[in-house]
Design a protein around this motif. Sequence first.
Motif, PDB file in Angstrom:
ATOM      1  N   UNK A  45     -50.242 -69.728  16.710  1.00 44.26           N
ATOM      2  CA  UNK A  45     -51.206 -70.165  15.704  1.00 44.26           C
ATOM      3  C   UNK A  45     -52.238 -69.105  15.326  1.00 44.26           C
ATOM      4  N   UNK A  46     -52.768 -68.307  16.275  1.00 45.60           N
ATOM      5  CA  UNK A  46     -53.750 -67.295  15.859  1.00 45.60           C
ATOM      6  C   UNK A  46     -53.201 -66.313  14.828  1.00 45.60           C
TER       7      UNK A  46
ATOM      8  N   UNK B 183     -44.042 -65.371   7.055  1.00 44.89           N
ATOM      9  CA  UNK B 183     -44.787 -65.142   8.299  1.00 44.89           C
ATOM     10  C   UNK B 183     -44.477 -66.241   9.305  1.00 44.89           C
ATOM     11  N   UNK B 184     -44.483 -67.455   8.838  1.00 42.54           N
ATOM     12  CA  UNK B 184     -44.170 -68.594   9.702  1.00 42.54           C
ATOM     13  C   UNK B 184     -42.756 -68.464  10.274  1.00 42.54           C
ATOM     14  N   UNK B 185     -41.798 -68.076   9.431  1.00 44.94           N
ATOM     15  CA  UNK B 185     -40.414 -67.927   9.881  1.00 44.94           C
ATOM     16  C   UNK B 185     -40.279 -66.814  10.911  1.00 44.94           C
ATOM     17  N   UNK B 186     -40.942 -65.684  10.670  1.00 43.89           N
ATOM     18  CA  UNK B 186     -40.876 -64.565  11.606  1.00 43.89           C
ATOM     19  C   UNK B 186     -41.461 -64.937  12.961  1.00 43.89           C
ATOM     20  N   UNK B 187     -42.576 -65.676  12.939  1.00 46.89           N
ATOM     21  CA  UNK B 187     -43.188 -66.100  14.191  1.00 46.89           C
ATOM     22  C   UNK B 187     -42.300 -67.107  14.918  1.00 46.89           C
TER      23      UNK B 187
ATOM     24  N   UNK C 149     -50.632 -66.840  12.776  1.00 51.43           N
ATOM     25  CA  UNK C 149     -50.380 -67.584  11.539  1.00 51.43           C
ATOM     26  C   UNK C 149     -51.692 -67.843  10.807  1.00 51.43           C
ATOM     27  N   UNK C 150     -52.744 -68.128  11.563  1.00 49.88           N
ATOM     28  CA  UNK C 150     -54.062 -68.354  10.964  1.00 49.88           C
ATOM     29  C   UNK C 150     -54.586 -67.085  10.313  1.00 49.88           C
ATOM     30  N   UNK C 151     -54.316 -65.933  10.931  1.00 50.67           N
ATOM     31  CA  UNK C 151     -54.769 -64.658  10.356  1.00 50.67           C
ATOM     32  C   UNK C 151     -54.138 -64.433   8.988  1.00 50.67           C
ATOM     33  N   UNK C 152     -52.864 -64.794   8.844  1.00 48.96           N
ATOM     34  CA  UNK C 152     -52.208 -64.679   7.539  1.00 48.96           C
ATOM     35  C   UNK C 152     -52.785 -65.689   6.559  1.00 48.96           C
ATOM     36  N   UNK C 153     -52.984 -66.917   7.021  1.00 53.42           N
ATOM     37  CA  UNK C 153     -53.531 -67.965   6.148  1.00 53.42           C
ATOM     38  C   UNK C 153     -54.910 -67.592   5.624  1.00 53.42           C
TER      39      UNK C 153
END
Length: 205
Positions: A126-127, A39-43, A129-133
């Motif tokens: 960040x929003x 997810x981080x990489x895609x973002x 990424x936070x949703x995935x976290x």
Amino acid sequence: TKQFGVRPDCVAGHSLGEITAAHLAGILTLPDAALLVTTRAQLMDTLPTTGAMTALQATPDEVHPLIEDHAGQVSVAAVNSPTSLVISGDHGAVEAVTAHFQDMGRKTTALQTSGAFHSPHLDALLPELAATAETLTYQPPRIPLITATADPGDELLTPHYWAHQARHHVDYQQITHNLHTHGTTTYLELGPDNTLTTLTHHNLP
């Protein structure tokens, strides 16, 4: 390392490597760690191409006044040793800060990256990424995960930490110091090269 009978007393990581370390520590399962990484990489693939990152031979105290002159455009992405750090942000602002140290005869190295990681460019991501976290499960570590915080407590078990970890600067100098004070005497780098091994020598007594 298990198949060779090697068990670390503690683990640590640099940026993306800290997610790997969290899995090895037992905080994240492999599927959860992989989901966070992808997810981080895609973002990050969506970051503007106007970003840049440069490694500087400089101290944080020398860099911070110049960062303030370009507030919101560039930030310190990593402090790797007492005189080695990385700045990241808008190409023009990064170039301006870099030029200052080039004029002083300091070593500077432009990094070949696809975006300005650990910079204001990540704020908009960040929003998501936070949703995935938020969907991940966090377990107390079986092996201590050493971070730049002397005693992170339950911070490592929160979605907020793992979402904002991509934005905050990496303080590898402090991480190494905390490893040392934790009693670490032997360091093993797992990665594609020996970059951190070289830096570690500059951070230890």
